[in-house]
Scaffold this motif. Structure first.
Motif, PDB file in Angstrom:
ATOM      1  N   ALA A  85       0.774  12.013  -9.794  1.00 46.97           N
ATOM      2  CA  ALA A  85       0.118  13.355  -9.347  1.00 46.97           C
ATOM      3  C   ALA A  85       1.265  14.410  -9.559  1.00 46.97           C
ATOM      4  O   ALA A  85       0.775  15.492 -10.241  1.00 46.97           O
ATOM      5  N   LEU A  86       2.526  14.209  -9.365  1.00 51.35           N
ATOM      6  CA  LEU A  86       3.626  15.208  -9.645  1.00 51.35           C
ATOM      7  C   LEU A  86       3.849  15.369 -11.062  1.00 51.35           C
ATOM      8  O   LEU A  86       3.854  16.536 -11.633  1.00 51.35           O
ATOM      9  N   LEU A  87       3.778  14.298 -11.942  1.00 53.51           N
ATOM     10  CA  LEU A  87       3.968  14.215 -13.258  1.00 53.51           C
ATOM     11  C   LEU A  87       2.821  15.205 -13.935  1.00 53.51           C
ATOM     12  O   LEU A  87       3.366  15.996 -14.999  1.00 53.51           O
TER      13      LEU A  87
ATOM     14  N   GLU B 133       0.868  -1.102  -0.173  1.00 54.72           N
ATOM     15  CA  GLU B 133      -0.133   0.004   0.110  1.00 54.72           C
ATOM     16  C   GLU B 133       0.899   1.412  -0.198  1.00 54.72           C
ATOM     17  O   GLU B 133       0.417   2.401  -0.666  1.00 54.72           O
ATOM     18  N   ASP B 134       1.987   1.216   0.895  1.00 54.91           N
ATOM     19  CA  ASP B 134       3.010   2.340   0.892  1.00 54.91           C
ATOM     20  C   ASP B 134       3.524   2.494  -0.671  1.00 54.91           C
ATOM     21  O   ASP B 134       3.617   3.777  -0.810  1.00 54.91           O
ATOM     22  N   LEU B 135       3.834   1.609  -1.317  1.00 54.11           N
ATOM     23  CA  LEU B 135       4.608   1.655  -2.414  1.00 54.11           C
ATOM     24  C   LEU B 135       3.524   2.186  -3.586  1.00 54.11           C
ATOM     25  O   LEU B 135       3.743   3.012  -4.346  1.00 54.11           O
ATOM     26  N   LYS B 136       2.465   1.608  -3.535  1.00 53.36           N
ATOM     27  CA  LYS B 136       1.092   2.181  -4.312  1.00 53.36           C
ATOM     28  C   LYS B 136       0.777   3.717  -3.965  1.00 53.36           C
ATOM     29  O   LYS B 136       0.620   4.467  -5.128  1.00 53.36           O
ATOM     30  N   THR B 137       1.092   4.074  -2.836  1.00 55.97           N
ATOM     31  CA  THR B 137       0.801   5.549  -2.529  1.00 55.97           C
ATOM     32  C   THR B 137       1.780   6.326  -3.049  1.00 55.97           C
ATOM     33  O   THR B 137       1.550   7.455  -3.731  1.00 55.97           O
ATOM     34  N   VAL B 138       3.131   5.856  -2.836  1.00 53.50           N
ATOM     35  CA  VAL B 138       4.301   6.417  -3.487  1.00 53.50           C
ATOM     36  C   VAL B 138       4.128   6.719  -5.163  1.00 53.50           C
ATOM     37  O   VAL B 138       4.517   7.639  -5.760  1.00 53.50           O
ATOM     38  N   ALA B 139       3.728   5.566  -5.751  1.00 50.63           N
ATOM     39  CA  ALA B 139       3.413   5.756  -7.275  1.00 50.63           C
ATOM     40  C   ALA B 139       2.431   6.714  -7.524  1.00 50.63           C
ATOM     41  O   ALA B 139       2.383   7.504  -8.554  1.00 50.63           O
TER      42      ALA B 139
ATOM     43  N   ARG C 294       7.249  -4.123 -11.503  1.00 48.70           N
ATOM     44  CA  ARG C 294       8.117  -5.188 -10.475  1.00 48.70           C
ATOM     45  C   ARG C 294       7.294  -5.132  -9.368  1.00 48.70           C
ATOM     46  O   ARG C 294       7.176  -6.403  -8.716  1.00 48.70           O
ATOM     47  N   LEU C 295       6.576  -4.186  -8.983  1.00 47.64           N
ATOM     48  CA  LEU C 295       5.564  -4.324  -7.735  1.00 47.64           C
ATOM     49  C   LEU C 295       4.527  -5.210  -7.972  1.00 47.64           C
ATOM     50  O   LEU C 295       4.345  -6.141  -7.206  1.00 47.64           O
TER      51      LEU C 295
END
Length: 100
Positions: free
Chosen positions: A22-24, A11-17, A52-53
């Motif tokens: 959003a930044l892009l 979940e944390d990795l999905k949030t980072v993605a 990879r995730l």
């Protein structure tokens, strides 16, 4: 690593993605070459990370399923030792909790 820990990590990795996406999107209006190149590299990295995730998530689910099947098989083949082990663990937990 417990299943809850793995789920939290995923979940944390999905949030980072999602934050990276959003930044892009927020920098989409900036057309300078430097920003465009950075966005392209970030987008490529994000795509690789997602792939990879997803692969890791599938592998962990497969391993968890295999472990559950193995435990189930062992308990069916050896019910009394499994009951004794569960009773022993329950007794230990009861003793530890009673001390508090």
């Amino acid at each position: 690593m417990s299943e809850a820990t793995v789920d939290k990590l995923m979940e944390d990795l999905k949030t980072v993605a999602a934050s990276a996406e959003a930044l892009l999107a927020a920098t989409a209006s900036d057309v300078s070459e430097r920003v465009r190149d950075a966005r392209k590299r970030a987008s490529e990295s994000l795509d690789k990370a997602r792939a990879r995730l997803q692969g890791l998530e599938e592998e962990l689910k497969d391993r968890a399923s295999a472990a559950a099947r193995e435990v189930d098989r062992y308990v069916h083949e050896n019910p009394w030792p499994a009951i004794a082990a569960a009773a022993g663990i329950g007794t230990l937990l009861g003793l530890l909790l009673a001390r508090r």
